[in-house]
Each structure stands twice: as structure tokens, then as C-alpha cells.
Design an enzyme around this catalytic site. Structure first.
Site, PDB file in Angstrom:
ATOM      1  N   LYS A   1       0.837  -1.210   0.000  1.00  0.00           N
ATOM      2  CA  LYS A   1       0.000   0.000   0.000  1.00  0.00           C
ATOM      3  C   LYS A   1       0.863   1.248   0.000  1.00  0.00           C
ATOM      4  CE  LYS A   1      -3.836  -0.304   2.319  1.00  0.00           C
ATOM      5  NZ  LYS A   1      -4.286  -0.746   3.636  1.00  0.00           N
TER       6      LYS A   1
ATOM      7  N   ARG B   1      -3.061   2.858   8.964  1.00  0.00           N
ATOM      8  CA  ARG B   1      -3.371   1.539   8.381  1.00  0.00           C
ATOM      9  C   ARG B   1      -2.116   0.693   8.261  1.00  0.00           C
ATOM     10  NH1 ARG B   1      -6.862   4.756   4.824  1.00  0.00           N
ATOM     11  NH2 ARG B   1      -8.950   3.846   4.828  1.00  0.00           N
TER      12      ARG B   1
ATOM     13  N   GLY C   1      -7.755  -7.762   5.491  1.00  0.00           N
ATOM     14  CA  GLY C   1      -8.519  -7.849   6.734  1.00  0.00           C
ATOM     15  C   GLY C   1      -7.773  -8.503   7.891  1.00  0.00           C
TER      16      GLY C   1
ATOM     17  N   MET D   1      -5.031  -7.348   9.466  1.00  0.00           N
ATOM     18  CA  MET D   1      -4.442  -6.431  10.449  1.00  0.00           C
ATOM     19  C   MET D   1      -5.365  -5.243  10.676  1.00  0.00           C
ATOM     20  SD  MET D   1      -0.445  -6.740   9.567  1.00  0.00           S
ATOM     21  CE  MET D   1      -0.675  -6.544   7.841  1.00  0.00           C
TER      22      MET D   1
ATOM     23  N   ARG E   1      -5.750  -0.292  -7.726  1.00  0.00           N
ATOM     24  CA  ARG E   1      -5.181  -1.643  -7.763  1.00  0.00           C
ATOM     25  C   ARG E   1      -5.676  -2.326  -9.035  1.00  0.00           C
ATOM     26  NH1 ARG E   1      -8.794  -3.656  -2.653  1.00  0.00           N
ATOM     27  NH2 ARG E   1     -10.747  -2.973  -3.517  1.00  0.00           N
TER      28      ARG E   1
ATOM     29  N   HIS F   1     -15.553 -40.059  -7.403  1.00  0.00           N
ATOM     30  CA  HIS F   1     -15.983 -40.558  -8.699  1.00  0.00           C
ATOM     31  C   HIS F   1     -16.785 -39.495  -9.448  1.00  0.00           C
ATOM     32  CE1 HIS F   1     -18.723 -42.761 -11.420  1.00  0.00           C
ATOM     33  NE2 HIS F   1     -17.606 -43.407 -11.699  1.00  0.00           N
TER      34      HIS F   1
ATOM     35  N   ARG G   1      -5.297 -47.336 -21.807  1.00  0.00           N
ATOM     36  CA  ARG G   1      -4.928 -48.063 -20.606  1.00  0.00           C
ATOM     37  C   ARG G   1      -5.747 -49.346 -20.488  1.00  0.00           C
ATOM     38  NH1 ARG G   1      -5.992 -45.273 -14.988  1.00  0.00           N
ATOM     39  NH2 ARG G   1      -8.118 -45.943 -15.405  1.00  0.00           N
TER      40      ARG G   1
ATOM     41  N   SER H   1       3.603 -42.847 -17.642  1.00  0.00           N
ATOM     42  CA  SER H   1       2.610 -41.808 -17.405  1.00  0.00           C
ATOM     43  C   SER H   1       2.317 -41.804 -15.912  1.00  0.00           C
ATOM     44  CB  SER H   1       1.342 -42.090 -18.212  1.00  0.00           C
ATOM     45  OG  SER H   1       0.408 -41.067 -17.983  1.00  0.00           O
TER      46      SER H   1
ATOM     47  N   CYS I   1      -1.002 -38.057 -16.096  1.00  0.00           N
ATOM     48  CA  CYS I   1      -2.411 -38.104 -16.503  1.00  0.00           C
ATOM     49  C   CYS I   1      -3.370 -38.091 -15.314  1.00  0.00           C
ATOM     50  CB  CYS I   1      -2.669 -39.320 -17.383  1.00  0.00           C
ATOM     51  SG  CYS I   1      -2.411 -40.882 -16.520  1.00  0.00           S
TER      52      CYS I   1
ATOM     53  N   TYR J   1       4.708 -34.333 -21.561  1.00  0.00           N
ATOM     54  CA  TYR J   1       3.320 -33.875 -21.765  1.00  0.00           C
ATOM     55  C   TYR J   1       2.502 -34.005 -20.485  1.00  0.00           C
ATOM     56  CZ  TYR J   1       1.995 -38.803 -22.086  1.00  0.00           C
ATOM     57  OH  TYR J   1       1.783 -40.127 -21.814  1.00  0.00           O
TER      58      TYR J   1
HETATM   59  C1  PEP Z   1      -4.290 -41.872 -11.595  1.00  0.00           C
HETATM   60  O1  PEP Z   1      -4.250 -42.714 -10.705  1.00  0.00           O
HETATM   61  O2  PEP Z   1      -3.759 -40.752 -11.491  1.00  0.00           O
HETATM   62  C2  PEP Z   1      -5.004 -42.134 -12.836  1.00  0.00           C
HETATM   63  C3  PEP Z   1      -4.944 -41.303 -13.842  1.00  0.00           C
HETATM   64  O3  PEP Z   1      -5.782 -43.246 -12.879  1.00  0.00           O
HETATM   65  P1  PEP Z   1      -7.220 -43.386 -12.210  1.00  0.00           P
HETATM   66  O4  PEP Z   1      -7.628 -42.022 -11.741  1.00  0.00           O
HETATM   67  O5  PEP Z   1      -8.109 -43.924 -13.252  1.00  0.00           O
HETATM   68  O6  PEP Z   1      -6.958 -44.329 -11.101  1.00  0.00           O
HETATM   69 MG    MG Z   2      -4.800 -44.744 -11.192  1.00  0.00          MG
END
Ligand code: PEP
Ligand code: MG
Length: 906
Positions: A32, A103, A112, A114, A376, A490, A652, A798, A865, A885
């Protein structure tokens, strides 16, 4: 110990188009203070003041109050004289008093956390002088009672000790309101305000044993030290801990002349934006109120007016007010104070150019003079964020790299899913709060069972939790709401994959499947009732709320193209079907990093064959059932390969425990028994046999393929036959076969053998070949440890960071919802490790696995992944680790593309 001397500069002044400091000095002056100095240097009229440096905070913590006052005295006195000269008032004077605000201001904003004191310098004498000078008794006494209340709480320890205790000042106020039978503070008379001052002081005396300080200097030192003390208050310590802010940074103290927007009709206060924060259009806009204080504008007691004439006219149209009426009752600042408006307009241009970003400014007009209190970078919607970044690039204010860094990747989510109409959202009633598991907006009628999702054209599937059996229903529903489960439950994972709005873990919902009701706070909602889900905030809303489709052209496309220019890491998608693959490709995915084959088995016509396979008690029986599944799988893969048209597709092998595929409800069990011509008892006993104590660590992953190699055979055959068939059509396919949940080399080698043998058979049968590779998921900690050995055989890795997180922490993905929220609330964990990759722990395994893998196989391709593949800070980590990747759900592909580009640019 360091010897503290007076020669060091501890106080930096600003005001009157001058400043000792600048925006570069955030470490010393706090955010500030540095900003106020910068504005002052730019010639912006900020109320004059000074900043006591963050270093003094540390000195104070070491040396104590008296020592620090001694060190500061001369510099502070000189700075006050500067303010007096600038404002034409005098600190401690009774007729013409200078009032101050005090301030805090740390290096980084700690909103918020201080303390602040306003109207400092008032006492029993100067309040009378102020009333006379302003010709406004009410204003003077209201300012005084507010000052005593704030100072009493912040400096004199009148704050209630616990949240159950009543604030002594609020108690006095409530008591007076009751006595006077009034509701709002604004209804107090001058006499009431004087009574409050008297009672407040009395309360201070009783509680602290001391009189409220009348001497402005004593007030000032008290406030400065209280701000330093608040650096070590519980709130601030906690905030520092969860945000990783070192305690030795300290806070600066900003002392500034008070200016008032409530000194009559020639005064006003307001907030303005240099561009539209909702759409991003380059249009100056804002709101103001005449004769008001800052909080009146935000509190909504009075309707604020528009700053610009154009805004006023638009507002009038919305409110259906006629133009003459509007001009009379709601004139714009541009109309009633044209000169000041022009001045404000010029400053906003200066500030935006200087900070090279949209600014959110606060201003006050005191008796015809404009003061800028704050500027800001303004908060904005995802759409505005993209438009502003692209516009600033076009206007030459930002370079390409800078424009890219202006994008907050996560905010792109808002652009990728249907959104609520902001006007409708404002009116909506929030009935419950859950986790924002999958963003977007959904509105529909409640159904409680997945197979009933078709019941309504727009349905919201409401479940205690979801299971793979619900997949089809989840797909049909407009949105999913669960009472249990976290961000990788899930429901959450599947919904994100589908780009479907989902709120999980809304614990306040009591769901009764039998009665088909959902109860929240005593109110009962039935099947067919309309509700709406805001997947971006986790808000469950009552009734229908209007939505709008997002647009992904124009500036969005421009910023994505820009990101590809700088990005070096590939971004793939997790997609299990042609529809998702199409979306992924349209969002710019350069391949599929994970196709979970199990999802393909849940469709109605397949689950039967799948169940037959599981229930078979002999290899022969299993093979027969797999024969039925083969053509279906082959078709799936053909379609996906066709969409991806030569881009790599990682498939997979079957991963989840088999019990997920068998029916658990009696009616479905009966149906299955009839279909398979076996007894209900046989079905029941097989279901019981498949039951596991800990399915996540049980018979799943490559343990399935290694115990039932015929499954791996069938899947390999389906993949390769699909690729061969496309080859015949002239379409290239690039399959990568991935073995899940490997923990030992032999587990992988055994599966590799089955795959290679099957491939040879298929190629012989077809008298043709396709290229394919075999790799593995690294998702069991042991696999990361022995990555070097695995990489001797595997062609790619992966990282399955969902399972790797589960097994490294020992937190069950299915049960973490019971304790993670509490861990986060208590600060035991700073973030949900299933959402943001735990770089400190799990990250080590990723780094080690990559290093060891590459050491034995320099060609090893490495990806990730898990859900983290689309989370910006995790994407940055992957880039730094040298991963090739990231793969994430299709709707997160643009986010990952931006995050990967930003990582490269940074
Ligand atoms: C993981 O375990 O990160 C994964 C990609 O496989 P799943 O979520 O299907 O177990
Ligand atoms: Mg898994």
C-alpha cells in the site's frame, strides 16, 4: 545485536505530487505504501501522508515501544508538519484539526488480517471545532464516536475475547437503538451520537481502568504500535502460515490525512474501473454517492449513481426510468460535477497506462476537491480477463509474453462451460454449499436415480455419492450434486471429464432415496423440483436460473494461439470416447494421454457381456464372454483413432476392481440371473466373493491382467485390429498401450509378454502391421523408486498422480472427504493434494521416477495423466521437471495450454 541509530531513514513521505518512495520499494514500504508513493509521483492527488517502514516493525518486535518511539519521533513530527502544510490544517488544533488514518500494509496484501484506525486526532475539544468548521454537527459527532469505537477495539483492547462475547460498543449501540426504537445508525440524532461518545468512554474507563486518551500524539503512537502488534495477532499469524509469508517481513504503517466525502453536497465518494470488469470492454465506469462515506457505496443502503452519463442512461433503461426523471434523481458525476469528472477521467487514463492493467480505483471528493485513495489491478470475470489482455496487447501496452501472463489459467473455466446469466444469479437463493467439483452452470429437475435421468428433459442427478453404475445417468443429467465425496470422488472426476457441472460433498443435504427427497435446513425438495448448480462456486440454488452458452472465438482463440507460440510441453487429454476426443481436439489437445477403457463397458449393451465375463467360473467361460466384448471395444478404438487422425492415443488396460461392474441392487441381480440362466444365489455369492475390504488397494490394475491375461489379450487385439482396420482406410493410428498400477518389474514384463504375443498373432492373421508402443503408469510409489529398472522395458511412463497421491499420503481417494476438509480448515494441509500436486512429497517421486527412468532409457517419453495434469501450478511443476506432456480432462486442455506456455515464458 544491531545498534539502532537515528541516522537510518525510517519514515517515507508522500503527497503533493511528490514522494520519497516508489512502487519498486514494496519490501520496505509494503504494497500500500509503495503504491501511494507511486501515485503521488505520477501527480495523482492522494491525501498526503507517510509510511513507517516494515523494518521498524522488526525493530519494534526486538526493542519495544519506547525505543522505537525515540527512533521515530523526529521523522514523524517533520512528516506531520508536511501534511499540515499540504492540507492547511493542524494536528492537535482545536479549531482546524488535521485528522489521520492509520493503516497496516505488508509486502503482500493480507486482506482484513491487520488493524486500521480512522478519524484519529479527534477529542472533546476538536470535535466542536470540526462541527463549526464544517457547519455539520452530526458529521463531527458521528466521526468522533466511530473513532472511539475503532481506537477502543484496536488499541485499547476492547475487542471481545471470543466470538461468543458481545462487543461492548455494539452492546451500547444496540441498547440505544432499542431505547430510541430505531433500526439504523443513520437515524441517530446529534444528541444520540453525543450520548454514545459519553457511554463509549465510560465503558473504556471501566474495562481498562484508564481514560480514553485526549492527546492526539498519544493517540497516534498508540495506533502505530497497535498496527505493529497486529502483525503478531492470531489472524495474521494464521494467514502467514497458510500463505507461506515469513514472519520477519513485518508490516509497514501508513499514516495519511483523512478526507471526507460526507461533508455536504459538494462532497462525494465512489469506486471506478478503467474498463468493464464483467465484459472487459474499454469503457470507463463506476458508481458514486453525493455526501457519503466509502462504505455507503458498497453497503447498498442508498442506490449509488453512475459516474458516466452513458452508464446512467443504460441504468435508467434497466430501471425503466424516463430520461428527465433519471437526470433529476440520478444524475451522473459527469453531469453534476463535469470538471471533477474530467479530472478523474484523466487520472484513470494515467493510472491504467502506468500499471498497464485495468484499475479499480477509490476516490473521494471533499468540498469540491478530488482525492484518489487507492488504485489496484481490478478483479474481473474470465471473459473480461481474456478481452483485456488481448486489447492491452493490441494497444501496445503489453508485450505478447506479458499479455499471456495476465491470464489466470483457472479462470478460463468460466469460458468453457455454460454460464449463469449474471442478472438471474443475483436474484437466486443459495440453499446449500458444496465443493466446486466441475465448473459450469446447470439448471434442472431433481432425480435421485441415474437410470431415471431421462425422466425430465433437464435433470439434476442428486446422489449421496455416485458409482460407475451411474455413468450413463450422469451423462444424461444436466448436472450432478452429491452429498459426499471430494474433488477426486468418482462424481467429480467423471463430471470434469464430461465437462459437466458438478457439486460434490454438499454435506448439508439429507438425501432419502426411499422417499425421494432432499432436505436442507428443514426444507424438503422432491423429485421433479427445480434446482440450479453453480459448479464454479459450489453454490446450490433454488429453482430455475437462466443460463447462457459460452463463446470460444475472438479474443479467446487469439490468446490460445499466442500460448502455442511459446509453449514447449505437449498437452494431451484424458478421453474415453469419440465425443470427448472431439472436444479435446477442438480445444487443441495434441493427443490422448489416457483412455480409461473401463468406462466403455458401462453402456447398457456391454455391461451384460462384462458381467458374464466376471461371473464366469472358468477361463473358457471368460474367453467366450470376452469374444462378445471384442467387437465393441474394437469399434470404440476405431472411432477414437479416427477422430485423433494420427495423433498419439494412450489406451490403458482395464484398471478398476471387478466388483464395480456387478449389480448390487436386488432387482438388477435378479435380472442378471435370468439373463445368464443361473440362480439368484449364484449371482449373490459371486458379488459377495468380489467384495473387498480395500478395493483401491485390492484386485485391480495390472493385477487383473496378470490374473486374467485373457482380458489383456482381448484388449490388445481390439486396439491393434482397430489400428489395422483404419490403416486400410488410409487413416494413421498411433496406439500406445499402457499397463496400470505396476509396482514390480515382473508385473510389467508379464503383461508386456501377453501384449507382444497377441500382437504377433494379430499381425500374422492380418498379414499386416502397425506401430505401437508399450508403457506403464507410474502410480505406485514402488514403481517410482524402481523406475530405472522399469524403463529398461517400458517405452513410456505416465504418472498417475491420483493413485500416487493416494498411496504416498496413505489417504484413500474414496474416504478422504471425511477428514480433508477439516485438515484444510485447520491448516494441517495447505491444499487438497488430490487437486494441487504435493510438490514437496509426491513431487519428489515424480522427479525421481523421471530421472531414474531417463537414466536407463534416454528415449523414455514421460507424461502425467492424474487430475493434476490440468492444474496450473502442477503443470508448471511438470514443465520444470522436464516432463514431455500433461494430460487432463478435455475441458481443462485450454487451461493447461496456457499454464504450460506461462511456465515456459516465466
Ligand atoms: C491416476 O491414478 O492418477 C489415474 C490417472 O488413474 P485413475 O484415476 O483412473 O486411477
Ligand atoms: Mg490410477
Amino acid at each position: 545485536m544491531e545498534i539502532l541509530t537515528k541516522t537510518k531513514k525510517r519514515v517515507y513521505t508522500f503527497g503533493d505530487k511528490n514522494a520519497d518512495g516508489s512502487s519498486e520499494m514494496k519490501n520496505l514500504l509494503g504494497g500500500k505504501g509503495a503504491n501511494l508513493a507511486e501515485m503521488s509521483r505520477l501527480g495523482i492527488p492522494v491525501p498526503p501522508g507517510f509510511t513507517i517502514t516494515t523494518e521498524v516493525c522488526t525493530e519494534y518486535n526486538g526493542q519495544g515501544r519506547d525505543m522505537v518511539i525515540g527512533l521515530l519521533e523526529e521523522e514523524v513530527a517533520a512528516s506531520i508538519r508536511k501534511i499540515e502544510k499540504n492540507m492547511g490544517t493542524q494536528f492537535g488544533d482545536n479549531e482546524n484539526p488535521l485528522l489521520l488514518s492509520v493503516r497496516s500494509g505488508a509486502r503482500v496484501s493480507m486482506p482484513g488480517m491487520m488493524d486500521t484506525v480512522l478519524n484519529l486526532g479527534l477529542n472533546d475539544d476538536s470535535v466542536i471545532g470540526l462541527a463549526k468548521k464544517t457547519n455539520n454537527e452530526r458529521f463531527a459527532w458521528d466521526s468522533y464516536r466511530r473513532f472511539i469505537q475503532m481506537y477502543g477495539s484496536v488499541v485499547l483492547g476492547m475487542k471481545p475475547a471470543t466470538k461468543e462475547d458481545e462487543d461492548p460498543f455494539e452492546e451500547i449501540i444496540d441498547h440505544l437503538k432499542e431505547k430510541r426504537r430505531i433500526e439504523h445508525d443513520t437515524q441517530f440524532t446529534v444528541q444520540d451520537l453525543q450520548d454514545l461518545v459519553y457511554d463509549f468512554k465510560d465503558s473504556v474507563k471501566k474495562k481498562t481502568g484508564r481514560n480514553f486518551p485526549n492527546n492526539p500524539w498519544e493517540q497516534l503512537w498508540g495506533a502505530v504500535m497497535a498496527v505493529f502488534d497486529s502483525w503478531n495477532g492470531n489472524r495474521a499469524i494464521y494467514y502467514r502460515k497458510i500463505n507461506g509469508i515469513p514472519s520477519d517481513w513485518g508490516t509497514a504503517v501508513n499514516v495519511q490525512a483523512m478526507v471526507f466525502g460526507n461533508m455536504g453536497d459538494n462532497s462525494a465518494t465512489g469506486v471506478c474501473f478503467t474498463r468493464d470488469a464483467a465484459t472487459g470492454s474499454n469503457e470507463f465506469n463506476g458508481e458514486y454517492l453525493v455526501n457519503a462515506q466509502g462504505e455507503d457505496v458498497v453497503a447498498g443502503v442508498r442506490t449509488p449513481q453512475q459516474i458516466t452519463k452513458l452508464g446512467s442512461i443504460r441504468w435508467a433503461e434497466l430501471a425503466q426510468t424516463d430520461e428527465d426523471e433519471r437526470r433529476k434523481n440520478y444524475p451522473s458525476l459527469e453531469e453534476i460535477m463535469p470538471k471533477i469528472y474530467t479530472e478523474l477521467f484523466n487520472y484513470q487514463e494515467v493510472l491504467e497506462k502506468h500499471y498497464r492493467d485495468m484499475q479499480d480505483m477509490e476516490f473521494t471528493i471533499q468540498d469540491g476537491k478530488l482525492w484518489i485513495l487507492q488504485t489496484r489491478n481490478g478483479k474481473r470475470t474470465g471473459a473480461a480477463m481474456v478481452k483485456i489482455a488481448v486489447d492491452l496487447l493490441r494497444e501496445g501496452l503489453l508485450s505478447e509474453k506479458e499479455a499471456l501472463l495476465k491470464i489466470e489459467p483457472n479462470k478460463l473455466d468460466e469460458l468453457l462451460h455454460p454460464v449463469f446469466d449474471p442478472k438471474a444469479l443475483k436474484r437466486a437463493h443459495v440453499i446449500a454449499q458444496g465443493l466446486p467439483a466441475s465448473p459450469g452452470a446447470a439448471t434442472g429437475q431433481i432425480v435421485f436415480f441415474a437410470d431415471e435421468a431421462k425422466k425430465f428433459k433437464n435433470s439434476i442427478l442428486v446422489r449421496i455419492e455416485t458409482s460407475p453404475e451411474d455413468l450413463e445417468g450422469m451423462n444424461l443429467a444436466k448436472g450432478i450434486l452429491t452429498a459426499r465425496g471430494g474433488m477426486t470422488s468418482h462424481a467429480a472426476v467423471v463430471a470434469r471429464g464430461m465437462g459437466k457441472c458438478c457439486i460434490s460433498g454438499a454435506g448439508a443435504l439429507k438425501i432419502n432415496y426411499k422417499k425421494r427427497t432432499m432436505t436442507v435446513d428443514g426444507k424438503v425438495y422432491h423429485e421433479g423440483d427445480w434446482i440450479s448448480l453453480n459448479g464454479s462456486t459450489g453454490n446450490v440454488l433454488e429453482g430455475k436460473v437462466a443460463t447462457m452458452e459460452p463463446e470460444l472465438t475472438g479474443e479467446f482463440a487469439e490468446i490460445m494461439a499466442l500460448s502455442d507460440k511459446f509453449r514447449t510441453m505437449e498437452v494431451r487429454a484424458n478421453a474415453d470416447n469419440p465425443k470427448d476426443a472431439k472436444i479435446a481436439k477442438s480445444f487443441g489437445a495434441t493427443g490422448i494421454g489416457l483412455a480409461r477403457t473401463e468406462h466403455m463397458f458401462f453402456e447398457v449393451d456391454r455391461i451384460k457381456a462384462m458381467r458374464e465375463m466376471i461371473l464366469a467360473s472358468t477361463v473358457k467361460g471368460r474367453k467366450a464372454a470376452l469374444e462378445d466384448l471384442l467387437p465393441m471395444q474394437r469399434k470404440d478404438f476405431e472411432e477414437i483413432f479416427e477422430v485423433m487422425n494420427g495423433l498419439p492415443v494412450t489406451i490403458r488396460l482395464l484398471d478398476p476392481p471387478l466388483h464395480e461392474f456387478v449389480p448390487h441392487q436386488l432387482a438388477t441381480q435378479k435380472e442378471l440371473a435370468e439373463d445368464l440362466h443361473i440362480s439368484l444365489g449364484a449371482v449373490k455369492s459371486k458379488v459377495a466373493e468380489l467384495e473387498e475390504f480395500n478395493p483401491m488397494l485390492g484386485h485391480r490394475g495390472c493385477r487383473l491382467g496378470n490374473t486374467y491375461p485373457e482380458i489383456t489379450e482381448m484388449q490388445t487385439r481390439a486396439i491393434l485390429e482397430a489400428a489395422l482396420s483404419l490403416k486400410q482406410k488410409g487413416i494413421a493410428a498411433k496406439p500406445e498401450i499402457m499397463v496400470p498400477l505396476v509396482g514390480t518389474v515382473s508385473e510389467f514384463v508379464e503383461q508386456e509378454k501377453v501384449i507382444r504375443e497377441t500382437a504377433q498373432l494379430v499381425f500374422e492373421e492380418y498379414d499386416d502391421k502397425v506401430d505401437f508402443s508399450i508403457g506403464t503408469m507410474i502410480e505406485v510409489p514402488r514403481a517410482a523408486l524402481i523406475a530405472g529398472e522399469i524403463a529398461n522395458r517400458a517405452e513410456f511412463f505416465s504418472f498417475g498422480t491420483n493413485d500416487l497421491t493416494q498411496m504416498t499420503f496413505g489417504y484413500s481417494r474414496d474416504d478422504a472427504g471425511k477428514f480433508l476438509p477439516i485438515y484444510l480448515e485447520k491448516g494441517i494441509l495447505a491444499a487438497d493434494p488430490f487437486e494441487i500436486l504435493d510438490q514437496e512429497g509426491v513431487g519428489q517421486l515424480v522427479e525421481m521416477g523421471t530421472k531414474r527412468g531417463r537414466a536407463s532409457n534416454s528415449d523414455l517419453k514421460v507424461g502425467i495423466c492424474g487430475e493434476h495434469g490440468g492444474e496450473p501450478s502442477s503443470v508448471e511443476f511438470c514443465y520444470q521437471t522436464g516432463i514431455n506432456y500433461v494430460s487432463c480432462s478435455p475441458f481443462r486442455v485450454p487451461i493447461a495450454r496456457i499454464a504450460a506456455a506461462q511456465a515456459a515464458v516465466k
